[in-house]
Design a protein around this motif. Structure first.
Motif, mmCIF file in Angstrom:
data_model
loop_
_atom_site.group_PDB
_atom_site.id
_atom_site.type_symbol
_atom_site.label_atom_id
_atom_site.label_comp_id
_atom_site.label_asym_id
_atom_site.label_seq_id
_atom_site.Cartn_x
_atom_site.Cartn_y
_atom_site.Cartn_z
ATOM 1 N N LEU A 16 0.812 -1.216 0.000
ATOM 2 C CA LEU A 16 0.000 0.000 0.000
ATOM 3 C C LEU A 16 0.846 1.267 0.000
ATOM 4 O O LEU A 16 0.334 2.347 -0.273
ATOM 5 N N TYR A 17 2.114 1.142 0.325
ATOM 6 C CA TYR A 17 2.974 2.329 0.372
ATOM 7 C C TYR A 17 4.304 2.062 -0.311
ATOM 8 O O TYR A 17 4.730 0.908 -0.461
ATOM 9 N N PHE A 66 3.314 7.381 -1.007
ATOM 10 C CA PHE A 66 2.110 6.742 -1.560
ATOM 11 C C PHE A 66 2.009 7.007 -3.062
ATOM 12 O O PHE A 66 2.211 8.134 -3.511
ATOM 13 N N HIS A 70 -5.806 6.927 -3.622
ATOM 14 C CA HIS A 70 -6.601 5.721 -3.351
ATOM 15 C C HIS A 70 -5.843 4.801 -2.400
ATOM 16 O O HIS A 70 -6.415 4.294 -1.423
ATOM 17 N N LYS A 71 -4.566 4.585 -2.677
ATOM 18 C CA LYS A 71 -3.781 3.709 -1.807
ATOM 19 C C LYS A 71 -3.620 4.324 -0.419
ATOM 20 O O LYS A 71 -3.558 3.593 0.580
ATOM 21 N N TYR A 75 -4.793 2.510 2.881
ATOM 22 C CA TYR A 75 -3.859 2.440 4.007
ATOM 23 C C TYR A 75 -4.542 2.879 5.295
ATOM 24 O O TYR A 75 -4.464 2.194 6.323
ATOM 25 N N THR A 138 -13.017 2.408 -0.928
ATOM 26 C CA THR A 138 -11.853 1.526 -1.001
ATOM 27 C C THR A 138 -12.203 0.213 -1.685
ATOM 28 O O THR A 138 -11.333 -0.439 -2.262
ATOM 29 N N GLU A 147 -6.802 -5.983 -6.214
ATOM 30 C CA GLU A 147 -6.321 -5.497 -4.919
ATOM 31 C C GLU A 147 -6.594 -6.507 -3.818
ATOM 32 O O GLU A 147 -5.789 -6.660 -2.891
ATOM 33 N N PHE A 152 -4.882 -6.357 -0.016
ATOM 34 C CA PHE A 152 -5.181 -5.022 0.494
ATOM 35 C C PHE A 152 -6.246 -5.046 1.589
ATOM 36 O O PHE A 152 -6.263 -4.174 2.460
#
Length: 223
Positions: A16-17, A66, A70-71, A75, A138, A147, A152
């Protein structure tokens, strides 16, 4: 219990990052201020440029943490559900009666968060407001299946399944445990949203109404 949260390290999917925001002062500032800014202007109006202006940093510095907004939202959601899971475990570990354990679990995931703990860079009360307003964004995307494969939503699903296991303790014969629990968790977010914006189509206008509503549903269907 507040002391237990002081040194809490929430683990979030590394995909996610680009750089773990928990590892630097700037990263924690990005998390802290993004929560406040999303709450203030809404996720649709939120941009990294606006966040950069708020934290007095270049937009490009946020992109080092990031890939996109969205991510960042996923997160924040993952952080929130991991924190919920932690609270759930703490609150139910020493409860031996299955019905009481389920009642407590429902309380944890359906109540409004009004108290900010000692995690300095995360205001859980405001994050709760964001989850109520924005969590569906999300999931309801074209990329959700991919995802999901990348893990995720693993923390969210793990929390759901922890409560499912409690439902199975209460009534092993009940055939819709997963549907019941996912309805309780997501439905409570919707009820809180209605309470804030469309009061005339919900009965859950008191602070604990949503919790009582879903406890009542669970009690009746699991008899």
């Amino acid at each position: 219990m507040m002391d237990l949260f002081e040194n809490l390290k929430i683990k979030v999917n590394e995909k996610l990052y680009l750089k773990d925001p928990e590892t630097s002062v700037l990263g924690k500032k990005i998390i802290q201020e993004s929560i406040l800014l999303i709450d203030e202007i809404g996720f649709d109006n939120f941009t990294f440029k606006k966040l950069g202006e708020k934290i007095h940093s270049n937009e490009s510095s946020i992109y080092r943490y990031f890939e996109n907004k969205h991510k960042l939202l996923v997160y924040l959601s993952s952080w929130y559900w991991s924190w919920m899971e932690y609270k759930l475990i703490l609150a139910t570990t020493n409860i031996t009666n299955s019905k009481e354990k389920l009642k407590k679990a429902i309380t944890i995931v359906t109540e409004r968060v009004t108290i900010d703990t000692n995690i300095e860079h995360v205001n859980e009360s405001i994050l709760n407001k964001i989850i109520i307003a924005e969590f569906t964004k999300t999931l309801q995307t074209k990329e959700v299946d991919q995802e999901n494969k990348e893990g995720f939503f693993l923390i969210y699903k793990r929390l759901i399944n922890r409560i499912v296991s409690i439902v199975n303790e209460v009534n092993p014969e009940y055939p819709f445990a997963k549907s019941l629990v996912s309805t309780i968790v997501e439905g409570s977010l919707h009820q809180h949203f209605l309470t804030e914006h469309l009061k005339t189509i919900t009965d859950c206008n008191e602070p604990e109404s949503a919790t009582h509503f879903y406890q009542n549903i669970a009690e009746n269907v699991l008899r």
